[in-house]
Design a protein around this motif. Structure first.
Motif, short mmCIF file in Angstrom:
data_model
loop_
_atom_site.label_atom_id
_atom_site.label_comp_id
_atom_site.label_asym_id
_atom_site.label_seq_id
_atom_site.Cartn_x
_atom_site.Cartn_y
_atom_site.Cartn_z
N ALA B 31 0.85 -1.19 0.00
CA ALA B 31 0.00 0.00 0.00
C ALA B 31 0.88 1.24 0.00
O ALA B 31 1.90 1.28 0.67
CB ALA B 31 -0.91 0.01 1.22
N LEU B 32 0.46 2.23 -0.78
CA LEU B 32 1.18 3.50 -0.86
C LEU B 32 0.23 4.57 -0.38
O LEU B 32 -0.82 4.80 -0.98
CB LEU B 32 1.61 3.74 -2.31
CG LEU B 32 2.36 5.02 -2.63
CD1 LEU B 32 3.66 5.09 -1.84
CD2 LEU B 32 2.66 5.10 -4.12
N THR B 204 3.90 1.85 2.63
CA THR B 204 4.88 2.93 2.50
C THR B 204 4.15 4.25 2.61
O THR B 204 3.09 4.43 2.01
CB THR B 204 5.63 2.83 1.16
OG1 THR B 204 6.53 1.73 1.22
CG2 THR B 204 6.42 4.10 0.88
N VAL B 205 4.70 5.16 3.38
CA VAL B 205 4.08 6.47 3.58
C VAL B 205 4.95 7.54 2.93
O VAL B 205 6.14 7.62 3.18
CB VAL B 205 3.94 6.80 5.08
CG1 VAL B 205 3.16 8.09 5.26
CG2 VAL B 205 3.26 5.66 5.82
N LEU B 206 4.32 8.34 2.06
CA LEU B 206 5.01 9.48 1.45
C LEU B 206 4.52 10.75 2.11
O LEU B 206 3.36 10.86 2.50
CB LEU B 206 4.71 9.56 -0.05
CG LEU B 206 5.29 8.52 -0.99
CD1 LEU B 206 4.91 8.88 -2.41
CD2 LEU B 206 6.80 8.45 -0.86
N ARG B 207 5.42 11.70 2.22
CA ARG B 207 5.01 13.00 2.73
C ARG B 207 5.84 14.06 2.04
O ARG B 207 7.05 14.03 2.10
CB ARG B 207 5.24 13.03 4.23
CG ARG B 207 4.66 14.25 4.86
CD ARG B 207 4.65 14.06 6.37
NE ARG B 207 4.17 15.25 7.02
CZ ARG B 207 4.13 15.38 8.33
NH1 ARG B 207 4.53 14.40 9.10
NH2 ARG B 207 3.67 16.48 8.84
N ARG B 208 5.17 14.96 1.37
CA ARG B 208 5.85 16.02 0.61
C ARG B 208 6.99 15.48 -0.23
O ARG B 208 8.09 15.99 -0.22
CB ARG B 208 6.36 17.09 1.55
CG ARG B 208 5.23 17.77 2.27
CD ARG B 208 5.64 18.97 3.03
NE ARG B 208 4.42 19.67 3.43
CZ ARG B 208 3.96 20.77 2.86
NH1 ARG B 208 4.61 21.32 1.87
NH2 ARG B 208 2.85 21.32 3.26
N ARG B 210 8.75 12.81 0.04
CA ARG B 210 9.75 11.94 0.65
C ARG B 210 9.09 10.72 1.24
O ARG B 210 7.96 10.78 1.72
CB ARG B 210 10.45 12.67 1.78
CG ARG B 210 11.20 13.86 1.30
CD ARG B 210 12.32 14.11 2.23
NE ARG B 210 13.15 15.14 1.66
CZ ARG B 210 14.30 15.50 2.19
NH1 ARG B 210 14.71 14.90 3.28
NH2 ARG B 210 15.02 16.43 1.63
N LYS B 211 9.88 9.66 1.28
CA LYS B 211 9.38 8.47 1.94
C LYS B 211 9.65 8.63 3.43
O LYS B 211 10.80 8.74 3.84
CB LYS B 211 10.09 7.24 1.39
CG LYS B 211 9.69 5.98 2.05
CD LYS B 211 10.02 4.82 1.16
CE LYS B 211 10.87 3.83 1.91
NZ LYS B 211 11.24 2.70 1.04
N VAL B 212 8.59 8.64 4.24
CA VAL B 212 8.82 8.81 5.68
C VAL B 212 8.72 7.50 6.43
O VAL B 212 9.14 7.42 7.57
CB VAL B 212 7.85 9.85 6.30
CG1 VAL B 212 8.17 11.24 5.78
CG2 VAL B 212 6.42 9.49 6.02
N ALA B 213 8.16 6.47 5.82
CA ALA B 213 8.11 5.19 6.51
C ALA B 213 7.82 4.07 5.54
O ALA B 213 7.16 4.28 4.52
CB ALA B 213 7.02 5.20 7.60
N THR B 227 -0.62 9.83 11.83
CA THR B 227 0.38 10.79 12.30
C THR B 227 1.52 10.90 11.29
O THR B 227 1.99 11.98 10.97
CB THR B 227 0.94 10.36 13.67
OG1 THR B 227 -0.16 9.90 14.46
CG2 THR B 227 1.63 11.50 14.35
N LEU B 228 1.95 9.74 10.78
CA LEU B 228 3.03 9.76 9.79
C LEU B 228 2.62 10.54 8.55
O LEU B 228 3.42 11.26 7.95
CB LEU B 228 3.37 8.33 9.37
CG LEU B 228 4.25 7.53 10.32
CD1 LEU B 228 4.28 6.07 9.89
CD2 LEU B 228 5.65 8.12 10.37
N MET B 229 1.36 10.38 8.16
CA MET B 229 0.89 10.99 6.92
C MET B 229 0.79 12.50 7.01
O MET B 229 1.27 13.22 6.15
CB MET B 229 -0.50 10.46 6.58
CG MET B 229 -0.51 9.28 5.66
SD MET B 229 -2.18 8.65 5.53
CE MET B 229 -2.94 9.89 4.53
#
Ligand SMILES: Nc1ncnc2c1ncn2[C@@H]1O[C@H](COP(=O)(O)OP(=O)(O)OP(=O)(O)O)[C@@H](O)[C@H]1O
Ligand SMILES: [Mg+2]
Lengths: 303, 479
Positions: B31-32, B204-208, B210-213, B227-229
């Motif tokens: 999942a992205l 996988t979590v993207l934020r702005r 970047r991969k943050v997790a 929270t990560l998102m």
């Protein structure tokens, strides 16, 4: 009288129908080929030169097709690979071919003032069919190219609507990016379409020198390429619709000749304009409902 | 197998992806997730070969790939805005997929498509329909069927579930499970964290950009992901506080609509008053489109009465097709709505600078991530397009807002923010009519609600709120 009118209608319709069928295929791939006039002109000129020097009709037709093929290949490089605006590139090509054929004609045949003539492409009577009263001589004693045009109408119409290749072609004209995402090579598809159209407009051009006039004059195509463009619209991007439109235009041409010969108290330019006025009129009436490919005229460059 | 390393992609000044690593492994659902504009769709486009990365490598099972558009590498994708051929029939769209080849069109491909649709529990549209005439859900189903027809080794799905009915989502996710067992790689972009947690193996979590997790799904939970998102979520809504006079702004009395012998609306009666948010719950295809068409003035009711007091603004379901012109700059898109056009072009001339400034203010106020008012709408991410459509509708200051499926494609924070804005809007003495297939949304936001089923409306009471009963009712209510 009626018989010769019918025969003349078909004779007039044939070259523009050939060119328009090519244009139909090109437009279904998403390209609008304004250069079609130039391609026809190059075919007309090449046919004359080839027949003059070789004497062979087949040779004339092949060379005509090859010349127009080359013109369309040049256009393909411009509009497909470099994504030059299609209207600009096509127009430039028209001017270029008009210039080249004019100069080359004088170069090759000199400015003798004497009209240079070649043998005509003989009609191909279809045996017993020609003996049908009225229709026989009109329909079945035509140039082989006329039969070819009819045959191609059926083939092109069927192929576009009913075959996988036709579907893929339309996909390129509808949404090239989506087509590419499905693994269709949009470049190759559009190239193929333009080359195919090159052959047809070359033959259409050859018809002008080898059947109508047996000679070449500058600008012999007289806007027939543009008429072919209009026919695609009038025929609503369907092969049989285009054939019907071509016959209508051919009939107007034939009528124009008859009127010119019989009605002498009106300026003949009026009659000359008749087919074009008719095209314009039908176009104005028809263009309400569009059926054009969505991406017509739009360049596609992959990232 | 697809491994992307150090992928970078910029659009002008926007950094959409910044050194992102990502992989799609056989037998795994990955999942992205990420906020609107995080770069998810950009990454999907790059993996699918639709976009070229500025930097980074993509490696397939047998070495580095120079991915080009197409499916030759065993990759097939359903993009956020499905790439369909609008003027063709849906059958032709499917025939362009990877079904068994034959020179002549029809037969085999269609039979195969029908089987595939059956496996997925998808209904096929009416034969011969042009794609342009299909509803949003139908289009997405079509795109999914076509992507699956290539039997891809890697399947990329960009927010496919947003437009599906609840029962369809369930079956679809089951099918993804089957693909996983077949050893295929699936990448699923979604804003529904619950969905990611249940179906995915890895998230996988993207934020702005970047991969943050990147975490195994078993080792995380909804709170942590949220929270990560997006960092802190805005608080949930409190109860409504409107205390003005409840004048009726919109009233529908016994509306009927028949088309081609089918009854699309059947005696729809409802009132919407000042200060209210009224909800219409229901599965797509039960008359929502007909109701919207009547409210938009695009269709006249066969019988019944429609009364509105004051201006009505509509936020359509499919922004890309009905709402925004993607090639036009954002500020010009604003002027597509008549009230704004009147405001910024009262006579002959366009007050260009004012319109641009207004657009800039709107972008800031609704936190729309864009380079500026002169960017084309095509440069916005899916969720940001949605925000723009909403911002534009509210900016016309209508008395009544009709919003259809408004949270589709929005991330968690944006959804809450939007709900807050709608609530505020209603509390300022205007009215909102909300059509949605998301019951949670309806119950959280609306003061009153109805269920729409086969063109009829029936009021929903507090007793209906038990989710279990609802799920059943909604799935059974499919038209
Ligand atoms: N063609 C483009 N031109 C300019 N900017 C673009 C373009 N495509 C995307 N962007 C920008 O890149 C960023 C990432 O966009 P992307 O569509 O990948 O986001 P996303 O994660 O899919 O968001 P959403 O959840 O809203 O769909 C956004 O800021 C967007 O505005
Ligand atoms: Mg996206």
């Amino acid at each position: 009288m009626l018989e010769s009118f019918l025969a003349s209608t078909i004779a007039m319709a044939t070259p523009i129908l050939l060119a328009a069928l090519g244009e139909l295929v090109v437009e279904q791939s998403g390209v609008i080929n304004i250069g079609i006039e130039g391609a026809m002109l190059s075919g007309a000129f090449a046919a004359l030169v080839a027949v003059y020097f070789s004497g062979g009709m087949i040779c004339g037709l092949v060379v005509a097709a090859a010349a127009a093929l080359a013109v369309n290949a040049l256009l393909a490089v411009l509009v497909i690979n470099i994504a030059v605006n299609q209207v600009v590139a096509g127009t430039a090509l028209n001017l270029l071919v008009a210039g080249i054929t004019g100069v080359a004609y004088r170069e090759v045949f000199g400015v003798t003032g004497r009209a240079l003539t070649v043998r005509a492409l003989a009609p191909l009577p279809l045996g017993p069919l020609t003996r049908i009263p009225l229709l026989g001589p009109a329909l079945f004693d035509q140039s082989p190219l006329a039969y070819l045009a009819l045959l191609l109408t059926a083939i092109v119409g069927y192929a576009i609507a009913r075959t996988r290749a036709g579907l893929r072609l339309r996909a390129c004209g509808e949404h090239p990016e989506a087509a590419a995402a499905l693994g269709i090579n949009v470049y190759r598809m559009r190239w193929t379409a333009l080359l195919f159209a090159g052959v047809l407009s070359g033959l259409g051009g050859a018809y002008l020198t080898l059947v109508y006039t047996n000679t070449f004059v500058e600008g012999i195509t007289g806007g027939r390429g543009f008429v072919a463009l209009a026919l695609v619209i009038i025929g609503r991007w369907r092969a049989w619709g285009i054939a019907a439109a071509a016959l209508l235009f051919g009939a107007a041409m034939a009528l124009q000749f008859t009127l010119q010969a019989t009605v002498t108290n009106l300026p003949y330019q009026l009659f000359l304009a008749l087919p074009y006025l008719l095209t314009l009129l039908v176009l104005a009436l028809m263009s309400g409902q569009a059926a054009a490919p969505s991406a017509l005229g739009r360049s596609y460059l992959r990232e | 197998m697809l491994v992307a390393r150090g992928i970078c992609k910029r659009f002008g000044r926007t950094v959409a992806l910044d050194r992102v690593d990502f992989h799609a492994a056989p037998g795994e659902i990955h999942a992205l997730i990420g906020e609107n504009g995080a770069g998810k769709s950009t990454l999907v486009s790059i993996l699918a070969g639709r976009l070229a990365p500025d930097a980074g490598t993509i490696t397939g099972a047998d070495g580095p790939l120079r991915i080009t558009p197409g499916t030759a590498h065993g990759v097939a994708a359903v993009f956020q805005a499905p790439l369909l051929f609008e003027q063709m029939s849906w059958e032709e769209n499917l025939a362009l997929g990877g079904f068994r080849r034959s020179t002549r069109l029809r037969p085999e491909a269609l039979a195969a498509a029908a089987r595939a649709a059956h496996d997925l529990g998808f209904a096929l549209p009416v034969p011969g329909r042009r794609v342009a005439d299909l509803a949003v859900g139908e289009r997405v189903r079509l795109a999914i069927l076509r992507a699956l027809s290539f039997a891809p080794r890697v399947l990329l799905l960009d927010e496919p579930t947003g437009a599906l009915a609840p029962a369809e989502v369930e079956q679809f996710l089951d099918h993804l499970g089957r693909l996983r067992r077949d050893g295929r790689a699936v990448v699923l972009v979604t804003h529904r964290l619950g969905e990611a947690l249940t179906v995915a193996d890895r998230i996988t979590v993207l934020r702005r950009g970047r991969k943050v997790a990147e975490v195994p799904a078993a080792a995380t939970n909804e709170r942590d992901l949220a929270t990560l998102m997006v960092g802190e979520l805005p608080p949930p809504l409190a109860a409504s506080t409107y205390e003005g006079a409840p004048a009726v702004l919109l009233s529908l009395a016994d509306l009927m609509l028949e088309k081609d012998g089918r009854r699309l609306l059947d005696g729809v009666t409802m009132e919407v008053r000042r200060g209210e948010i009224v909800g219409v719950a229901g599965v797509e295809g039960n008359g929502q489109d007909a109701l919207i068409a009547i409210l938009a003035g695009l269709a006249a009711p066969t019988a019944g009465r429609l009364l509105t007091r004051g201006a009505l603004a509509l936020i359509p379901q499919d922004r890309d097709l009905d709402g925004l012109i993607l090639e036009m700059p954002l500020w010009e898109n604003l002027l597509l709505l008549e009230p704004l056009r009147r405001r910024f072009a009262p006579r002959y001339w366009l007050r260009r600078r004012d319109a641009v400034e207004f657009c800039r203010a709107l972008l800031a106020r609704y936190a729309i991530r864009a380079g500026g008012p002169h960017d084309p709408a095509a440069a916005l991410s899916g969720g940001n397009r949605q925000r723009l459509a909403v911002a534009r509708a509210l900016a016309t200051q209508p008395e009544i807002v009709v919003a259809h499926d408004i949270a589709r494609g929005l991330d968690l924070a944006a959804t809450r923010e939007l709900h807050r804005q709608l609530r505020q809007y209603a509390e300022s003495g205007r009215a909102v009519l909300l059509l949605s297939s998301d019951l949670e949304e309806i119950f959280q936001l609306c003061s009153r609600s109805y269920l729409m089923s086969r063109g009829r409306l029936r009021p929903l009471g507090p007793a209906d709120r038990q989710a279990g009963r609802f799920g059943l009712m909604l799935s059974g209510a499919q038209g």
